[in-house]
Design a protein around this motif. Structure first.
Motif, short mmCIF file in Angstrom:
data_model
loop_
_atom_site.label_atom_id
_atom_site.label_comp_id
_atom_site.label_asym_id
_atom_site.label_seq_id
_atom_site.Cartn_x
_atom_site.Cartn_y
_atom_site.Cartn_z
N GLN A 95 0.73 -1.16 -0.14
CA GLN A 95 -0.12 -0.13 -0.11
C GLN A 95 0.81 1.12 -0.04
OE1 GLN A 95 -1.95 1.47 3.59
NE2 GLN A 95 -3.90 1.25 2.37
N ASN A 96 0.64 2.25 -1.06
CA ASN A 96 1.37 3.53 -1.08
C ASN A 96 0.14 4.44 -0.94
OD1 ASN A 96 2.86 5.71 -1.50
ND2 ASN A 96 4.27 4.62 -2.89
N ALA A 97 0.33 4.98 0.27
CA ALA A 97 -1.04 6.26 0.67
C ALA A 97 -0.49 7.42 -0.14
CB ALA A 97 -1.08 6.17 2.03
N SER A 98 0.83 7.76 -0.39
CA SER A 98 0.94 9.04 -1.02
C SER A 98 0.56 9.02 -2.55
CB SER A 98 2.38 9.08 -0.73
OG SER A 98 3.31 8.40 -1.51
N ARG A 99 0.24 8.01 -3.15
CA ARG A 99 -0.18 7.95 -4.41
C ARG A 99 -1.53 8.12 -4.76
NH1 ARG A 99 4.52 3.32 -6.70
NH2 ARG A 99 6.24 4.50 -5.98
N ASN A 100 -1.81 8.60 -5.75
CA ASN A 100 -3.33 8.82 -6.33
C ASN A 100 -3.76 7.22 -7.16
OD1 ASN A 100 -2.76 8.84 -9.03
ND2 ASN A 100 -2.30 11.01 -8.75
N GLU A 101 -4.94 7.43 -7.33
CA GLU A 101 -5.56 6.05 -7.67
C GLU A 101 -4.89 5.96 -9.06
OE1 GLU A 101 -9.77 6.32 -7.60
OE2 GLU A 101 -9.82 6.58 -5.71
N ASP A 102 -4.64 6.83 -9.92
CA ASP A 102 -4.21 6.45 -11.40
C ASP A 102 -3.06 5.88 -11.13
OD1 ASP A 102 -6.54 7.33 -12.60
OD2 ASP A 102 -5.82 9.26 -12.99
N GLU A 103 -2.19 6.53 -10.26
CA GLU A 103 -0.72 6.00 -10.37
C GLU A 103 -0.77 4.69 -9.67
OE1 GLU A 103 1.45 10.42 -9.09
OE2 GLU A 103 0.66 9.14 -7.37
N VAL A 104 -1.52 4.35 -8.86
CA VAL A 104 -1.52 2.98 -8.57
C VAL A 104 -1.73 1.92 -9.56
CG1 VAL A 104 -2.49 1.26 -6.75
CG2 VAL A 104 -1.95 3.24 -5.82
N GLU A 105 -2.95 2.33 -10.42
CA GLU A 105 -3.34 1.49 -11.45
C GLU A 105 -2.15 1.22 -12.48
OE1 GLU A 105 -5.96 -0.08 -12.49
OE2 GLU A 105 -7.38 0.21 -10.73
N HIS A 106 -1.61 2.40 -12.79
CA HIS A 106 -0.33 2.42 -13.47
C HIS A 106 0.51 1.48 -13.15
CE1 HIS A 106 2.03 3.77 -17.02
NE2 HIS A 106 3.23 4.03 -16.19
N GLU A 107 0.99 1.47 -12.00
CA GLU A 107 2.26 0.60 -11.33
C GLU A 107 1.84 -0.84 -11.65
OE1 GLU A 107 4.39 -0.42 -7.27
OE2 GLU A 107 3.10 1.39 -7.47
N TYR A 108 0.45 -1.15 -11.26
CA TYR A 108 -0.03 -2.49 -11.30
C TYR A 108 -0.12 -2.78 -13.03
CZ TYR A 108 -3.42 -6.39 -11.50
OH TYR A 108 -3.95 -7.56 -11.59
N GLU A 109 -0.58 -2.19 -13.70
CA GLU A 109 -0.52 -2.33 -15.12
C GLU A 109 1.09 -2.68 -15.85
OE1 GLU A 109 -2.38 0.90 -16.93
OE2 GLU A 109 -4.42 0.35 -16.12
N GLU A 110 2.05 -1.81 -15.43
CA GLU A 110 3.20 -2.07 -15.69
C GLU A 110 3.88 -3.33 -15.27
OE1 GLU A 110 5.52 0.05 -17.63
OE2 GLU A 110 3.52 0.68 -18.16
N GLN A 111 3.54 -3.79 -13.92
CA GLN A 111 4.16 -4.91 -13.54
C GLN A 111 3.32 -6.23 -14.05
OE1 GLN A 111 4.27 -4.91 -9.08
NE2 GLN A 111 4.18 -7.24 -9.04
N LEU A 112 2.04 -5.74 -14.48
CA LEU A 112 1.55 -7.25 -14.95
C LEU A 112 1.95 -7.40 -16.78
CD1 LEU A 112 -0.93 -9.16 -15.08
CD2 LEU A 112 -2.39 -7.36 -15.82
N LYS A 113 2.33 -6.10 -17.03
CA LYS A 113 2.73 -6.24 -18.48
C LYS A 113 4.10 -6.88 -18.62
CE LYS A 113 1.85 -2.29 -19.55
NZ LYS A 113 1.93 -0.72 -20.50
N PHE A 114 5.06 -6.86 -17.56
CA PHE A 114 6.44 -7.20 -17.59
C PHE A 114 6.19 -8.71 -17.07
CE2 PHE A 114 10.43 -7.77 -15.55
CZ PHE A 114 11.31 -7.41 -16.85
N TYR A 115 5.39 -9.14 -16.17
CA TYR A 115 5.21 -10.32 -15.76
C TYR A 115 4.58 -11.24 -17.06
CZ TYR A 115 3.15 -14.37 -13.93
OH TYR A 115 2.79 -15.94 -13.45
N GLN A 116 3.65 -10.78 -17.57
CA GLN A 116 3.24 -11.52 -18.69
C GLN A 116 4.07 -11.75 -20.05
OE1 GLN A 116 -0.39 -9.13 -19.53
NE2 GLN A 116 -1.66 -10.48 -18.31
#
Length: 258
Positions: free
Chosen positions: A52-73
């Protein structure tokens, strides 16, 4: 996310699954919770990590998740990959991923009695291949010059002192920078004699810049580790920044040319 509320929050994210907290720590910008959860068939438990990163907004959290998912796939069957992302709750700013065993490159380099030079060199080469792999996924020719856009840089830098250096640099392309590519975010594990690497803490903003941003960040991180009090006080020198970075940059350049 406080430890006392972690079980409740995770139970709401994964209803009807038994949650047990096995680890909890707070870093400068995140709260990390390691927990076990019953699989859907209830036969066994799996270990997961909630970040959990409380200092980031919702879009930033979504983007981090998407980047990790793309690299993993793109890399999940290879030696270099990322922890498998399982779920994201942007409202709570939580990303859940599978737990990976191993030690960070920073932990390895901080040891008084480090691994042998061959293993150390291999760790540098794996790290370079990981960064090159991430950069290759977004490699883009620059037709209109270079525009460095990063929240970590001065938007109007004075480059007058770099007049002699810039023409010699390879600035003909831009990439999506990892931003925090440092030994802290490179996890290494030995699987049956085979070293594997997992990247963590993916970028949370959308931007393009020259790859030198990540290269400089990595070298700076090596310098910071080298200045750790345990080395300065004891004057023990098990490795040198220039030597390790030389191995790293040579492998990085080789990978990009493939």
């Amino acid at each position: 996310m406080k430890r006392a509320s972690a079980t409740r929050i995770l139970s709401e994210m994964f209803p009807a699954r038994k949650i047990s907290i096995v680890g909890y720590r707070r870093t400068f910008h995140s709260t990390i919770v390691v927990f076990t959860m019953e699989r859907e068939n209830g036969a066994e438990r799996e270990t997961l990590v909630a970040k959990q990163n409380a200092s980031r907004n919702e879009d930033e959290v979504e983007h981090e998740y998407e980047e990790q998912l793309k690299f993993y796939q793109a890399t999940c069957d290879k030696i270099i990959s990322a922890p498998e992302p399982i779920s994201v709750n942007s409202r709570l700013r939580i990303i859940v991923m599978r737990h990976v065993e191993g030690s960070s490159l920073k932990t390895i380099l901080l040891k008084f009695f480090p691994v042998d030079e061959t293993t150390q060199s291999n760790a540098m080469r794996l790290s370079a291949r990981a960064l090159a792999s991430y950069h290759r996924s977004s490699l883009e020719k620059s037709e209109n010059g270079i525009s460095i856009s990063s929240p970590y840089l001065d938007p109007n830098p004075d480059t007058s002192e770099l007049a002699d250096i810039l023409p010699r640099l390879s600035l003909g392309y831009q990439v999506k920078p990892f931003l925090d590519f440092s030994p802290s975010n490179v996890m290494l594990q030995d699987l049956g004699g085979q070293a594997v690497l997992r990247l963590i803490d993916f970028p949370h903003v959308r931007l393009f810049s020259i790859p030198h941003l990540d290269l400089a960040r990595f070298r700076f991180s090596l310098r910071v580790i080298k200045e750790h009090p345990r080395f300065r006080i004891t004057r023990i020198s098990r490795w040198e920044v220039d030597d390790l970075f030389g191995i790293f940059i040579e492998e990085y350049q080789t990978c990009l040319r493939r």
